[in-house]
Design a protein around this motif. Structure first.
Motif, PDB file in Angstrom:
ATOM      1  N   LEU A 422      15.344  -8.662  20.907  1.00  0.00           N
ATOM      2  CA  LEU A 422      14.462  -9.694  20.372  1.00  0.00           C
ATOM      3  C   LEU A 422      13.021  -9.206  20.395  1.00  0.00           C
ATOM      4  O   LEU A 422      12.634  -8.408  21.251  1.00  0.00           O
ATOM      5  N   SER A 423      12.236  -9.698  19.444  1.00  0.00           N
ATOM      6  CA  SER A 423      10.821  -9.332  19.392  1.00  0.00           C
ATOM      7  C   SER A 423      10.036 -10.468  18.763  1.00  0.00           C
ATOM      8  O   SER A 423      10.518 -11.147  17.850  1.00  0.00           O
ATOM      9  N   THR A 424       8.833 -10.661  19.253  1.00  0.00           N
ATOM     10  CA  THR A 424       7.906 -11.644  18.705  1.00  0.00           C
ATOM     11  C   THR A 424       6.674 -10.923  18.203  1.00  0.00           C
ATOM     12  O   THR A 424       6.067 -10.139  18.942  1.00  0.00           O
ATOM     13  N   ASN A 425       6.299 -11.167  16.949  1.00  0.00           N
ATOM     14  CA  ASN A 425       5.128 -10.524  16.361  1.00  0.00           C
ATOM     15  C   ASN A 425       4.142 -11.598  15.918  1.00  0.00           C
ATOM     16  O   ASN A 425       4.496 -12.499  15.146  1.00  0.00           O
ATOM     17  N   LEU A 426       2.939 -11.490  16.433  1.00  0.00           N
ATOM     18  CA  LEU A 426       1.892 -12.459  16.127  1.00  0.00           C
ATOM     19  C   LEU A 426       0.612 -11.699  15.814  1.00  0.00           C
ATOM     20  O   LEU A 426       0.256 -10.748  16.516  1.00  0.00           O
ATOM     21  N   GLN A 427      -0.092 -12.130  14.749  1.00  0.00           N
ATOM     22  CA  GLN A 427      -1.329 -11.454  14.368  1.00  0.00           C
ATOM     23  C   GLN A 427      -2.173 -12.394  13.533  1.00  0.00           C
ATOM     24  O   GLN A 427      -1.651 -13.133  12.685  1.00  0.00           O
ATOM     25  N   ASN A 428      -3.485 -12.414  13.801  1.00  0.00           N
ATOM     26  CA  ASN A 428      -4.361 -13.207  12.930  1.00  0.00           C
ATOM     27  C   ASN A 428      -4.820 -12.341  11.769  1.00  0.00           C
ATOM     28  O   ASN A 428      -5.393 -11.272  11.953  1.00  0.00           O
ATOM     29  N   THR A 429      -4.534 -12.785  10.558  1.00  0.00           N
ATOM     30  CA  THR A 429      -4.889 -12.024   9.350  1.00  0.00           C
ATOM     31  C   THR A 429      -6.342 -12.255   8.948  1.00  0.00           C
ATOM     32  O   THR A 429      -6.979 -11.387   8.369  1.00  0.00           O
ATOM     33  N   THR A 430      -6.866 -13.449   9.212  1.00  0.00           N
ATOM     34  CA  THR A 430      -8.297 -13.745   9.080  1.00  0.00           C
ATOM     35  C   THR A 430      -8.693 -14.479  10.360  1.00  0.00           C
ATOM     36  O   THR A 430      -7.884 -14.634  11.284  1.00  0.00           O
ATOM     37  N   THR A 431      -9.912 -14.946  10.416  1.00  0.00           N
ATOM     38  CA  THR A 431     -10.359 -15.657  11.612  1.00  0.00           C
ATOM     39  C   THR A 431      -9.494 -16.877  11.887  1.00  0.00           C
ATOM     40  O   THR A 431      -9.192 -17.202  13.039  1.00  0.00           O
ATOM     41  N   ASP A 432      -9.066 -17.562  10.825  1.00  0.00           N
ATOM     42  CA  ASP A 432      -8.338 -18.818  11.001  1.00  0.00           C
ATOM     43  C   ASP A 432      -6.860 -18.738  10.647  1.00  0.00           C
ATOM     44  O   ASP A 432      -6.113 -19.681  10.910  1.00  0.00           O
ATOM     45  N   GLU A 433      -6.419 -17.653   9.993  1.00  0.00           N
ATOM     46  CA  GLU A 433      -5.034 -17.554   9.531  1.00  0.00           C
ATOM     47  C   GLU A 433      -4.233 -16.611  10.431  1.00  0.00           C
ATOM     48  O   GLU A 433      -4.696 -15.526  10.788  1.00  0.00           O
ATOM     49  N   PHE A 434      -3.019 -17.048  10.795  1.00  0.00           N
ATOM     50  CA  PHE A 434      -2.146 -16.253  11.648  1.00  0.00           C
ATOM     51  C   PHE A 434      -0.811 -16.030  10.951  1.00  0.00           C
ATOM     52  O   PHE A 434      -0.329 -16.895  10.201  1.00  0.00           O
ATOM     53  N   SER A 435      -0.229 -14.877  11.195  1.00  0.00           N
ATOM     54  CA  SER A 435       1.150 -14.627  10.778  1.00  0.00           C
ATOM     55  C   SER A 435       2.006 -14.534  12.029  1.00  0.00           C
ATOM     56  O   SER A 435       1.581 -13.993  13.057  1.00  0.00           O
ATOM     57  N   PHE A 436       3.212 -15.075  11.952  1.00  0.00           N
ATOM     58  CA  PHE A 436       4.116 -15.098  13.106  1.00  0.00           C
ATOM     59  C   PHE A 436       5.519 -14.741  12.639  1.00  0.00           C
ATOM     60  O   PHE A 436       5.967 -15.171  11.575  1.00  0.00           O
ATOM     61  N   GLN A 437       6.198 -13.955  13.465  1.00  0.00           N
ATOM     62  CA  GLN A 437       7.556 -13.552  13.122  1.00  0.00           C
ATOM     63  C   GLN A 437       8.394 -13.449  14.387  1.00  0.00           C
ATOM     64  O   GLN A 437       7.958 -12.887  15.398  1.00  0.00           O
ATOM     65  N   LEU A 438       9.583 -14.004  14.330  1.00  0.00           N
ATOM     66  CA  LEU A 438      10.577 -13.859  15.398  1.00  0.00           C
ATOM     67  C   LEU A 438      11.705 -13.008  14.836  1.00  0.00           C
ATOM     68  O   LEU A 438      12.361 -13.394  13.869  1.00  0.00           O
TER      69      LEU A 438
END
Length: 744
Positions: A422-438
């Motif tokens: 299992l892996s969790t990937n989280l990253q903010n693409t801009t100051t207010d926008e985030f991408s999340f993936q499980l």
């Protein structure tokens, strides 16, 4: 009154009497000196606090108090068993100082994995691995014990299989608990390394050990300070050393997990009290300021043990012996001590698959009829351990006399394969926008013959996908074939001034076939082709990109090398990759779209690398990350251009804010280790800074070189690397970012 007559004795008569008395005394045998008491020491368990035992032993050596028999539990078993093998306190201190406790009690060592297992660890850097062998199951422990096995093998190697641990330089016993019978087991013969491994198999931390139909774990729950065992070995005086703490001052928690921990501590304390009842002298070091996971404070813990023995010197001094007796005691231990690896004449392999056993025998055959070095043995074992097929792969010396055999012991995983990561990937693409993936990966071995593998990947969140790959080696050669198919839906953001001005969605379905060769354990090269369908549509914002739907065919050549020792923050090593890709056919662009841009007949190449070095302190790192890519003379769509704004690639930009047909980027930095998360659930914490320079451009003449400075924290967590940072551009850009998942 009458007077008593005076007795007159002549001098010659006195001399005769004295002479006769001397003859009588000479003829009477002198009484032999009283034999000194047989001293036994019981070393208690207490995880890292058990390092205090080394200081106790040092004090005994300095004050000439012999240790005639030893019993031990858990870490007390490890220290006691090492001393029983002939090591002095100075050698014990050197052993502890030279051990990499990060590797010993961290996750399975990345540097021993082969290239495919390293790809798994990079794609899924969390420490969450589950088994599907007999239904969904957690692994039996947080640590597989591989490095502990190797450490114990070094200590025990000279002794082979002992008919009795009485044959060691100092007679020894250790205590474990049999889960099958719920009873303590006193280990007194056989493999010394297995005995030590059993007594310190703390449930949940290390997997249990099976010996003679016993399933053994740490003995602390039933006999944490085995003074009674030392007494049963014939000790006249038993000195118990308790490093597990006392009930005074124990903090009671109100949380669920805290109460579970308090309950375990209470059981351990009850066991400790029962054990100490059989002792004549009890030494309790003051270890309040130390935790059970303070593996890296061995010297301080040893000093605390020494201080405790000094505080108890009034009770211990009576057992000191004279210089001659002490020298005789040391000489006896030295005569009984064995050193080095004995000459080997055969190999015994247990637990390994037939093909792996064949490889083991071929690797070790040149070492027979000799005494190989320990590093040579460990180097030859590394490829087998790197398969991740086995829980551990260890070695031992079997046999009580010449000829000895080298025993290679592989323990298959009880819970898999198949395995689930299992892996969790989280990253903010801009100051207010985030991408999340499980994301999750299913991995099965031997589905199409030995050595074949099936990977199935699935992910939910910002970029959902589903893919499978079947990998199969060609015979026993390093060549392989790999076929796969997959579906992915990705979201592409067009960013300007830290705001999303358009959002584009791409959906690809493809199947492909690769042929490749494993150049060595750390490197592969493969070439292949794919065919599939591309569906792309504008969802929100300006019509910067066209809507596409149709057939897509491509070919790819890729080289990969991974010589680093960690997928998160390596101590040293290089990771490098190079890819050449050509798109033969793609959906047609609308007639109204810019004819200078293309998405078929497109050729691109990219290469990148990261290199790490240790610097000054062991936890500090210097690193370089570099990359470059080109589209040659082609003009790809925005979706196929090279982006900046990624971690360590000009990250003051938002993700994809700057793109180009070509790019170059270079980052150099320094990371300083400032602490650690608790062992088994995390690793080091780094604070650092880095300087970035690079550009993405369509033509070299239009390139604008940018310089950014980044500062941040990197944490090695159970879920993978976490990054919190901020980056500043010399021309005004500014961005903070938070990431969880893949970094370098």
């Amino acid at each position: 009154m009458s007077r008593m007559p005076r007795l007159r004795i002549s001098l010659p008569a006195v001399l005769v009497v004295l002479s006769l008395a001397g003859v009588s005394a000479a003829q009477t045998p002198a009484s032999p000196p009283a034999p000194r008491p047989k001293i036994g020491v019981a070393f208690g368990g207490g995880s890292a606090r058990g390092f205090a035992h080394v200081g106790i032993i040092r004090w005994f050596e300095e004050h000439h108090i012999p240790i005639d028999v030893i019993s031990g539990t858990s870490m007390g078993g490890l220290i006691g068993g090492s001393f029983a093998s002939g090591m002095s306190s100075q050698e014990l201190q050197a052993l502890l100082a030279g051990t990499d406790w990060n590797e010993m009690f961290g996750a399975s060592s990345f540097r021993y994995k082969n290239i495919r297992r390293k790809q798994d660890a990079r794609a899924y850097p969390s420490r969450l691995e589950f088994g599907l062998k007999k239904g969904f199951a957690l692994p039996p422990s947080l640590n597989n014990g591989q490095q502990v096995d190797l450490l114990l093998a070094k200590i025990a190697a000279p002794y082979g299989t002992l008919a009795s641990f009485d044959d060691l330089p100092t007679p020894f016993r250790c205590v474990a608990v049999d889960l099958k019978t719920a009873a303590p087991v006193v280990l007194d013969h056989g493999s010394l390394s297995l005995a030590l491994r059993s007594t310190m198999s703390l449930p949940g931390v290390f997997p249990p050990i099976e010996i003679d139909n016993h399933l053994l774990v740490d003995g602390g729950a039933m006999n944490n300070v085995p003074a009674d065992v030392a007494r049963s070995m014939g000790a006249d005086v038993v000195i118990a050393v308790n490093v597990g703490g006392t009930s005074q001052g124990m903090n009671i928690s109100g949380s669920m997990f805290g109460l579970i921990s308090n309950t375990m501590d209470a059981m351990m304390l009850a066991s400790t009290r029962r054990g100490m009842a059989a002792a004549d002298v009890v030494v309790v070091p003051d270890l309040e300021k130390f935790g059970s996971l303070d593996w890296r404070r061995a010297n301080d813990l040893a000093d605390a043990g020494y201080a405790a023995a000094e505080a108890a010197k009034d009770k211990l001094a009576k057992y000191e012996v004279d210089e001659a007796t002490w020298r005789d005691y040391l000489a006896t231990r030295e005569r009984r001590r064995k050193a080095g690896i004995p000459r080997l004449s055969s190999i015994t392999v247990t637990g390994a698959a037939p093909q792996d056993e064949k490889a083991i025998r071929e690797a070790f055959a040149p070492l027979l009829d000799g005494a190989p070095s320990i590093p040579t043995i460990e180097t030859n074992l590394a490829p087998l351990g790197g398969l991740d097929r086995y829980e551990t792969v260890g070695w031992d010396i079997s046999g009580a006399n010449e000829p000895y055999a080298l025993l290679i012991r592989a323990r298959p995983k009880s819970y898999g394969p198949p395995l689930l990561m299992l892996s969790t990937n989280l990253q903010n693409t801009t100051t207010d926008e985030f991408s999340f993936q499980l994301a999750t990966r299913y991995l099965a071995y031997d589905v199409l013959g030995f050595g074949s593998e099936l990977r199935v990947d699935a992910a939910l969140g910002s970029n959902p996908n589903l893919a499978a790959e079947l990998y199969r080696p060609i015979g026993e050669s390093p060549w392989f074939v790999a076929g796969g198919a997959g579906w992915i839906r990705g979201r592409f953001n067009v960013v300007s001034d830290d705001a999303i001005i358009a959002q584009y969605q791409q959906q690809r379905t493809a199947a492909g076939l690769d042929v490749g060769v494993n150049l060595n354990r750390n490197s592969e090269i493969r070439a292949g082709a794919t065919v599939g369908n591309l569906d792309a549509t504008l969802k929100v914002g300006l019509p910067i990109l066209p809507s596409l739907n149709g057939l897509e065919t491509a070919a790819r050549l890729r080289w990969l090398y991974d010589g680093q020792d960690s997928p998160i923050v390596p101590m040293h090593g290089t990771h490098a990759a190079a890819t050449l890709r050509h798109v033969f056919q793609a959906p047609d662009l609308p007639a109204s779209f810019n004819l200078n841009q293309t998405n078929d007949g497109l050729t691109q190449a990219e290469a990148g690398a990261s290199v790490f070095w240790p610097y000054r302190r062991k936890l500090d790192r210097l690193f370089v990350v570099a990359g470059a890519g080109t589209s040659f003379d082609d003009h790809p769509l925005l979706t196929d251009q090279f982006p900046l704004g990624l971690p360590f690639r000009l990250d003051a930009f938002s993700v994809g804010e700057v793109r180009g047909n070509h790019y170059m980027a270079f980052t150099g930095g320094y990371l300083r280790g400032i602490g650690r998360l608790p062992d088994f659930i995390g690793g080091p914490i780094y604070a650092g800074g880095w300087l970035e320079n690079g550009s993405a451009f369509d033509r070299i003449g239009d390139s604008q070189w940018n310089t950014h400075v980044g500062l941040g924290l990197i944490l090695d967590t159970l879920l993978g690397p976490a990054l919190v940072g901020v980056s500043f551009g010399f021309d005004g850009q500014y961005r903070y970012y938070v990431g969880l998942g893949r970094l370098f």
